[in-house]
Design an enzyme around this catalytic site. Structure first.
Site, PDB file in Angstrom:
ATOM      1  N   GLU A  31       0.843  -1.202   0.000  1.00 34.71           N
ATOM      2  CA  GLU A  31       0.000   0.000   0.000  1.00 34.71           C
ATOM      3  C   GLU A  31       0.881   1.256   0.000  1.00 34.71           C
ATOM      4  OE1 GLU A  31      -3.021  -0.224  -0.529  1.00 34.71           O
ATOM      5  OE2 GLU A  31      -3.793  -2.076   0.345  1.00 34.71           O
ATOM      6  N   ASP A  34       2.663   2.520  -4.929  1.00 36.32           N
ATOM      7  CA  ASP A  34       2.535   2.770  -6.369  1.00 36.32           C
ATOM      8  C   ASP A  34       3.177   4.087  -6.782  1.00 36.32           C
ATOM      9  OD1 ASP A  34       0.577   4.146  -4.962  1.00 36.32           O
ATOM     10  OD2 ASP A  34      -1.038   3.699  -6.371  1.00 36.32           O
ATOM     11  N   SER A  65     -29.381  -0.249 -15.358  1.00 40.18           N
ATOM     12  CA  SER A  65     -28.632  -0.699 -14.189  1.00 40.18           C
ATOM     13  C   SER A  65     -29.593  -1.304 -13.168  1.00 40.18           C
ATOM     14  CB  SER A  65     -27.874   0.466 -13.548  1.00 40.18           C
ATOM     15  OG  SER A  65     -27.354   0.084 -12.290  1.00 40.18           O
ATOM     16  N   ALA A 119     -16.506  -0.619  -0.206  1.00 40.94           N
ATOM     17  CA  ALA A 119     -15.684  -1.498   0.633  1.00 40.94           C
ATOM     18  C   ALA A 119     -14.226  -1.533   0.179  1.00 40.94           C
ATOM     19  CB  ALA A 119     -16.261  -2.915   0.622  1.00 40.94           C
ATOM     20  N   SER A 122     -13.041  -1.954  -5.466  1.00 43.85           N
ATOM     21  CA  SER A 122     -12.935  -1.421  -6.825  1.00 43.85           C
ATOM     22  C   SER A 122     -14.100  -1.831  -7.723  1.00 43.85           C
ATOM     23  CB  SER A 122     -11.595  -1.821  -7.459  1.00 43.85           C
ATOM     24  OG  SER A 122     -10.537  -1.316  -6.703  1.00 43.85           O
ATOM     25  N   SER A 123     -15.296  -1.548  -7.269  1.00 40.13           N
ATOM     26  CA  SER A 123     -16.468  -1.818  -8.103  1.00 40.13           C
ATOM     27  C   SER A 123     -16.435  -0.994  -9.383  1.00 40.13           C
ATOM     28  CB  SER A 123     -17.755  -1.532  -7.318  1.00 40.13           C
ATOM     29  OG  SER A 123     -17.769  -0.196  -6.839  1.00 40.13           O
ATOM     30  N   GLU A 157     -11.646   6.933 -15.560  1.00 38.45           N
ATOM     31  CA  GLU A 157     -11.659   7.549 -14.226  1.00 38.45           C
ATOM     32  C   GLU A 157     -11.121   8.984 -14.302  1.00 38.45           C
ATOM     33  OE1 GLU A 157     -12.654   6.297 -11.281  1.00 38.45           O
ATOM     34  OE2 GLU A 157     -12.805   4.140 -11.600  1.00 38.45           O
ATOM     35  N   ASP A 169      -6.133  -1.159  -9.998  1.00 35.27           N
ATOM     36  CA  ASP A 169      -7.471  -1.735  -9.910  1.00 35.27           C
ATOM     37  C   ASP A 169      -7.915  -2.319 -11.246  1.00 35.27           C
ATOM     38  OD1 ASP A 169      -7.343  -0.776  -7.365  1.00 35.27           O
ATOM     39  OD2 ASP A 169      -8.786   0.836  -7.655  1.00 35.27           O
ATOM     40  N   TYR A 219      -3.163  12.467   1.839  1.00 36.35           N
ATOM     41  CA  TYR A 219      -2.440  11.653   0.869  1.00 36.35           C
ATOM     42  C   TYR A 219      -1.367  12.481   0.175  1.00 36.35           C
ATOM     43  CZ  TYR A 219      -6.125   8.200   1.519  1.00 36.35           C
ATOM     44  OH  TYR A 219      -6.992   7.289   2.068  1.00 36.35           O
TER      45      TYR A 219
END
Length: 377
Positions: A31, A34, A65, A119, A122-123, A157, A169, A219
């Site tokens: 983590e 990257d 959907s 959660a 990565s939906s 994205e 992801d 971050y």
């Protein structure tokens, strides 16, 4: 899920269609590595986004959907962008494919997912990968290579959702392989599969359902600390630094920068240790490194929170082999490697102790390492 989308597709559009699916992902270890040029270690999971889809001979997309209980139509030009956020992911994939000189025509689709939202699984990447793979197959005979499919999701994205994410992801969702994790070199983009067949163990996420509001761009501050140390060391990123190098400049940098760099350099080695351990089937070492990562993220990188530390402590007290924060931190999930004989007691302890302390009922999400994007039927 497949039965539902097929039934709805037939009711709305007709009986001719294909079915495609793409998974969410976990990251076992690695983590905040990257953007430091290091390694990540993801795997695709048995939680999928799925679509029934068919060209419609029109100049527009018609998509329903199931999860959003919503329907949307849009064209394929830049000015045709839909207002619904969920549909922008699909529109973005279409546009990014077109920008690369490949073909997208009008199509009908019904989509649904089993990737838990919020959660950290990565939906959104699963959705992007599902449609990128499907449109490549439907209109381009699979000519777009897998890395470009992952980049299409990442660019979606960036350009249509407003999230400046890395590629892990989408990479995991496209390249996933059953019973294998993948070590991705975030600098060279080279990757390698490693066996993950934990007989006698279960992999389970505990979703704290807690997400703390972040202020002052924590971050960005951590990234700046890493860049500060790299500059003093004279290296491009902390990927090229060793712990001895860091100790030598300890007096020349702030204590905060030192702590951040200590975590990142240690995490680089932990990923490599886990790779070596998996090759010899040593899941106890894997678990030890997971605990080390958790406390590195909590104490040195300071991206944990009280709730996640509490879940980690429950895991330790229940004899769980490995447990750590998964994702950027400040809430979300822990990922846990649990021996079969300890699984029920661990789940029971979490469901008893966490609600008593925080008045929040966590979610238990068992996962199995599975295949990436594919055609189902």
């Amino acid at each position: 899920m497949k039965d539902i989308i097929c039934q709805l597709f037939e009711q709305r559009f007709g009986k001719e269609y294909r079915i495609y699916a793409a998974p969410g992902r976990i990251n076992l270890i690695g983590e905040h590595t990257d953007y430091n040029g290091g390694f990540v270690f993801p795997g695709a999971i048995d939680k999928y986004m799925m679509t029934a889809i068919q060209p419609n001979g029109l100049d527009k997309v018609r998509v329903e959907s199931v999860d959003m209980k919503d329907y949307c139509e849009f064209g394929l030009r830049e000015e045709d962008a839909p207002t619904q956020q969920w549909a922008r992911y699909i529109f973005g994939v279409c546009r990014e494919i077109q920008k690369r000189g490949f073909l997208v025509k009008g199509f009908d689709a019904v989509m649904a997912g089993r990737v838990p939202l919020g959660a950290g699984l990565s939906s959104s990447a699963a959705l992007e990968s599902c449609f990128a793979f499907a449109l490549n197959d439907l209109f381009n005979e699979g000519k777009i290579d897998k890395f470009e499919l992952a980049r299409i999701g990442q660019s979606t994205e960036h350009n249509y959702v407003g999230v400046i994410c890395g590629i892990m992801d989408q990479f995991a969702s496209i390249f996933g392989k059953e019973e294998c994790l993948m070590r991705l070199d975030c600098r060279s983009m080279e990757f390698e599969y490693f066996p993950f067949k934990p007989a006698g163990y279960r992999l389970v996420l505990v979703n704290s359902k807690v997400k703390h509001e972040l202020v002052d761009s924590p971050y960005n501050k951590r990234r700046q600390s890493c860049e500060n140390v790299a500059k003093v060391l004279g290296v491009e990123t902390l990927r090229d630094a060793e712990m001895d190098d860091l100790e030598k400049i300890k007096g020349s940098i702030s204590e905060e920068d030192f702590m951040r760099a200590r975590y990142v350099i240690g995490e680089k080695q932990r990923v490599l240790d886990v790779c070596a351990a998996l090759e010899r089937g040593d899941y106890e070492t894997v678990g030890e490194r997971m605990y080390q990562t958790h406390w590195g993220m909590s104490r040195d990188y300071e991206v944990s929170c009280e709730e996640l530390d509490f879940l980690n402590n429950i895991a330790k007290s229940c004899g769980v082999t490995g447990s750590r924060i998964m994702g950027g931190g400040f809430g979300g999930c822990t990922i846990n490697l649990v021996k079969e004989e300890r699984y029920e007691a661990f789940v029971a302890a979490v469901m008893d102790q966490f609600p008593k302390k925080y008045n929040v009922r966590p979610e238990i999400i068992p996962v199995v390492i599975s295949n990436g994007a594919h055609r189902e039927a």
